[in-house]
Write an enzyme that holds these catalytic residues in place. Structure first.
Site, mmCIF file in Angstrom:
data_model
loop_
_atom_site.group_PDB
_atom_site.id
_atom_site.type_symbol
_atom_site.label_atom_id
_atom_site.label_comp_id
_atom_site.label_asym_id
_atom_site.label_seq_id
_atom_site.Cartn_x
_atom_site.Cartn_y
_atom_site.Cartn_z
ATOM 1 N N TYR A 294 86.550 3.854 -3.621
ATOM 2 C CA TYR A 294 85.495 4.848 -3.452
ATOM 3 C C TYR A 294 85.064 5.423 -4.793
ATOM 4 C CZ TYR A 294 86.428 4.832 1.545
ATOM 5 O OH TYR A 294 86.572 4.453 2.837
ATOM 6 N N LYS B 108 114.615 21.919 8.990
ATOM 7 C CA LYS B 108 113.246 22.239 9.414
ATOM 8 C C LYS B 108 112.285 21.139 8.974
ATOM 9 C CE LYS B 108 112.453 24.937 5.211
ATOM 10 N NZ LYS B 108 112.494 26.289 4.638
#
Ligand code: PLP
Length: 397
Positions: A262, A35
Site C-alpha cells: 500500500y 489476565k
C-alpha cells in the site's frame, strides 16, 4: 496446518515460575497474573501448567476470565482484580472467585446477592495510593468499614494496591505509594478491618523490594519471560516461552525498483525475491501500545523517526528471521498479508519465518501449540466460524 501459529514452551514458563519462587520471601506466595489470556500465551494452559507445579493462586481482570479458568479445572484461588458488575456476581459466587471491592455502593448489593444464594464471597479491598484508577481513599475508609460491618456474607480476605511507576527509574513515587498503603491499612485496622492478606508487588516491585513481598506477590510479566523494563534485565534467569511463526506462501523474483504494498512506500534496491507470509496487523503484527515520550530525548527520537520516514527511511521497520538470518518487512504491513524482501538467499515456499508478534496483542484466533518435555502437549485452535476466545483445547495424548 495454519500458515501462522505460536509455539509456547511450557517448560520455559515453569522455569520462570521457579525463578520467581526462588527469590520470593519465605512467607509470601506467588499469585500468577493470567489476565488478558495470560498476556496472550493462553490463560487456561498457563494456569494448568503452573497449578501442576504448585502455584496456588491466580489473578485475572474480569469475572468471565475467572469462570473460564474454573471451567477448565483450575482449583486454586482466583482473584478478579478489576471491578465486577451485578449481573456477574451470581456466577462468580458459585465459582468461588474472589472479588475485588473498590466501590462502596456495591457492598450491600453484593451481600444481598450472597444471602439469596445462601453463600459467602471472599473479597479483597483495593486501596488507591497513586494509580488513579480504582480503589478507596483515606476519606472513604470510615464509610467502607460501616458498609462492611453490615455485610456479613463478605469475607474480607485481602487488601491491596497497585503501583503506577514501579518499572520506572525514579523510585520515589513507588515508595510514597507504599507508605500510603501502610497508613491506609493502619487506619483500616483502627476501624476494625483486619484482612488476612496484604499484597502490593507486581513484577517490578517484586524485584526491587523484597521487603514488600507481604502475603502474596502478583506476577505476570516475569512468568511470561519478560523483564518489566530495561533496568531489570538479567535480575532473574528468565527464558522466553514464546515463538511466533509463519510460512512463506508466495515467492517471486523481481526486478530492481519494484514497488511493494500500500502507498508503494517500499521499492526494491536490486534484483531480489519477495516472499509473502499470511500474517498482518489484524493478527497483531507491527502493533504496539502508544509510546509516550519520557522527556526531550524520547521526543527528539520520535521527531527524527517521522522525519526520515518522509524520505522513505523506516528505522522501526519490523524484522523477521528466516533460516537464522534477519530479513526486513518490505513496505506497509497489510491486514493479513505481509511482504518480505528476502534478497537472493536460498528459500522456498513453505519455509518457516519467525515473526516479532507482541504477545499481548497477538490475535487469540492464531493457532497455539503448547510444548512440554520436548513434545506437543496441547493445541488451541479456532473452530470453523466460531469465536475463538476460550474455545475448547483439544488435548493431544
Ligand atoms: C497486571 C497486574 C499485575 C501484574 O503485573 P506485572 O508487572 O505484569 O507482573 C499485578 N497487579 C495488578 C493489579 C495488575 O493489574
Amino acid at each position: 496446518m495454519a500458515g501462522t501459529w505460536i509455539e509456547i514452551d511450557l517448560d520455559s514458563l515453569i522455569s520462570n515460575y521457579h525463578e520467581v519462587v526462588k527469590h520470593l520471601h519465605p512467607e509470601s506466595r506467588c499469585m500468577a497474573v493470567v489476565k488478558a489470556d495470560a498476556y496472550g500465551l493462553g490463560a487456561v494452559q498457563v494456569a494448568l501448567a503452573l497449578e501442576r507445579v504448585g502455584c496456588e493462586a491466580f489473578a485475572v481482570t474480569k469475572v468471565e476470565e475467572g469462570l473460564v479458568l474454573r471451567k477448565h479445572g483450575i482449583r486454586g484461588l482466583i482473584l478478579v482484580l478489576g471491578p465486577s458488575t451485578e449481573e456477574e456476581w451470581p456466577k462468580a459466587i458459585e465459582a468461588q472467585l474472589q472479588l475485588t471491592i473498590s466501590e462502596l455502593s456495591f457492598i450491600a448489593k453484593l451481600n444481598d446477592v450472597c444471602s439469596d444464594l445462601h453463600k459467602e464471597v471472599s473479597v479483597h479491598l483495593k486501596l488507591e495510593t497513586g494509580m488513579g484508577r480504582t480503589g478507596f481513599r483515606l476519606s472513604e475508609l470510615e464509610d467502607l468499614s460501616k458498609s462492611l460491618n453490615s455485610a456479613p456474607q463478605l469475607k474480607i480476605m485481602g487488601v491491596y494496591t497497585h503501583f503506577a511507576r514501579a518499572a520506572q527509574r525514579d523510585k520515589q513515587y513507588t515508595i510514597e505509594q507504599y507508605k500510603q498503603f501502610r497508613s491506609l491499612t493502619v487506619r483500616l485496622e483502627e476501624l476494625g478491618i483486619r484482612p488476612a492478606w496484604k499484597h502490593v508487588c507486581n513484577s517490578a516491585a517484586f524485584l526491587d523490594y523484597p521487603e514488600w513481598h507481604l502475603d502474596f506477590v502478583r506476577i505476570g510479566t516475569l512468568l511470561i519471560g519478560h523483564y518489566p523494563g530495561p533496568g531489570f534485565t538479567g535480575k532473574l534467569a528468565l527464558s522466553d516461552p514464546w515463538i511466533a511463526k509463519s510460512k512463506i506462501v508466495h515467492l517471486r523474483k523481481v526486478a530492481k525498483g519494484t514497488k511493494v504494498g500500500y502507498q508503494s512506500i517500499y521499492r526494491t534496491k536490486s534484483v531480489t525475491q519477495l516472499a509473502v507470509i499470511p500474517v498482518g496487523y489484524a493478527d497483531g503484527l507491527g502493533i504496539a501500545p502508544h509510546f509516550v515520550p519520557q522527556g526531550w530525548f524520547d521526543f527528539l527520537k520520535i521527531i527524527i523517526k517521522n522525519f526520515l520516514a518522509l524520505f522513505g527511511v523506516f528505522l522501526s521497520q519490523e524484522r523477521v528471521e528466516l533460516k537464522g538470518r534477519t530479513v526486513r518487512v518490505a513496505g506497509k504491513i497489510g491486514m493479513q498479508l505481509t511482504v518480505l524482501d528476502v534478497g537472493m538467499q536460498d528459500c522456498a515456499l513453505g519455509d518457516e519465518v519467525r515473526i516479532p508478534l507482541r504477545r499481548t496483542v497477538a490475535n487469540p484466533r492464531i493457532h497455539r501449540k503448547y510444548k512440554q518435555d520436548g513434545g506437543i502437549l496441547a493445541e488451541r485452535i479456532l473452530e470453523e466460524g466460531v469465536s475463538p476466545v476460550c474455545k475448547e483445547y483439544s488435548q493431544l495424548d
